[in-house]
Scaffold this motif. Structure first.
Motif, PDB file in Angstrom:
ATOM      1  N   ALA A   9      55.233  37.417  51.542  1.00 21.49           N
ATOM      2  CA  ALA A   9      54.436  37.712  52.740  1.00 21.49           C
ATOM      3  C   ALA A   9      54.140  39.207  52.814  1.00 21.49           C
ATOM      4  O   ALA A   9      53.010  39.607  53.139  1.00 21.49           O
ATOM      5  CB  ALA A   9      55.169  37.254  53.991  1.00 21.49           C
ATOM      6  N   ALA A  10      55.112  40.059  52.475  1.00 18.19           N
ATOM      7  CA  ALA A  10      54.890  41.514  52.492  1.00 18.19           C
ATOM      8  C   ALA A  10      53.797  41.895  51.494  1.00 18.19           C
ATOM      9  O   ALA A  10      52.952  42.747  51.785  1.00 18.19           O
ATOM     10  CB  ALA A  10      56.188  42.249  52.179  1.00 18.19           C
ATOM     11  N   GLU A  11      53.817  41.274  50.314  1.00 19.31           N
ATOM     12  CA  GLU A  11      52.773  41.546  49.323  1.00 19.31           C
ATOM     13  C   GLU A  11      51.399  41.150  49.865  1.00 19.31           C
ATOM     14  O   GLU A  11      50.410  41.863  49.665  1.00 19.31           O
ATOM     15  CB  GLU A  11      53.061  40.771  48.030  1.00 19.31           C
ATOM     16  N   LEU A  12      51.345  40.024  50.554  1.00 15.44           N
ATOM     17  CA  LEU A  12      50.078  39.561  51.122  1.00 15.44           C
ATOM     18  C   LEU A  12      49.630  40.447  52.281  1.00 15.44           C
ATOM     19  O   LEU A  12      48.430  40.645  52.486  1.00 15.44           O
ATOM     20  CB  LEU A  12      50.210  38.097  51.548  1.00 15.44           C
ATOM     21  N   PHE A  13      50.602  40.992  53.055  1.00 13.57           N
ATOM     22  CA  PHE A  13      50.244  41.955  54.108  1.00 13.57           C
ATOM     23  C   PHE A  13      49.561  43.164  53.480  1.00 13.57           C
ATOM     24  O   PHE A  13      48.557  43.656  53.986  1.00 13.57           O
ATOM     25  CB  PHE A  13      51.482  42.432  54.887  1.00 13.57           C
ATOM     26  N   ASP A  14      50.137  43.635  52.355  1.00 13.59           N
ATOM     27  CA  ASP A  14      49.567  44.784  51.640  1.00 13.59           C
ATOM     28  C   ASP A  14      48.136  44.504  51.195  1.00 13.59           C
ATOM     29  O   ASP A  14      47.314  45.426  51.134  1.00 13.59           O
ATOM     30  CB  ASP A  14      50.412  45.139  50.406  1.00 13.59           C
TER      31      ASP A  14
END
Length: 150
Positions: A9-14
């Motif tokens: 999810a953090a990667e997708l936020f980025d």
């Protein structure tokens, strides 16, 4: 698995993906994504990683638990009990003999079901005089006769 989902999810936020899109990709609720995003914005991706367990450390270390497992697998009679049946009290006594650590009944239960993976087993109550061959004969010969009636 849960940590990997949060890190993804953090990667997708980025990448600038929307919350609804992230929820759909990861198969989680929109609320979870919103909660993760708040944590990510405030403390970064590392805040979404798993944290070590808090609280009091267990009284028995892994080596002691394995010694207890080995002792219990010998059976109750091997430890001087009349019947080969484990109760919480008996397990507690064996734990104390093997490790020198006294545990409450609740702690013994958590050890058995949690760390050892055991489950509750109740012995079937059967008469000592029970004759399996006579029961089988009765079921095959007498029961059909009785069921038919006069």
């Amino acid at each position: 698995m849960a940590e990997a989902r949060r890190v993804r999810a953090a990667e997708l936020f980025d990448q600038g993906r929307s919350g609804a899109e992230i929820a759909r990709i990861l198969g989680v609720s929109d609320e979870s994504v919103r909660r993760w995003k708040r944590v990510w914005e405030k403390n970064g991706a590392d805040a979404l990683r798993r944290r070590p367990a808090t609280g009091r450390p267990p009284k028995l270390d892994d080596a002691q638990v394995e010694r207890v497992r080995a002792a219990l697998e010998q059976g109750a009679q091997a430890h001087g009990f009349e019947a080969d049946l484990w109760t919480l009290e008996r397990v507690g006594l064996v734990i104390e003999r093997v490790t020198g650590v006294a545990l409450s009944k609740a702690s013994v239960w958590r050890l058995l079901t949690g760390r050892l993976g055991w489950s509750l087993q109740r012995p079937k109550r059967r008469a000592v005089e029970r004759d399996e061959s006579e029961i089988a004969r009765w079921i095959t010969h007498e029961w059909p006769r009785i069921k038919k009636g006069p």
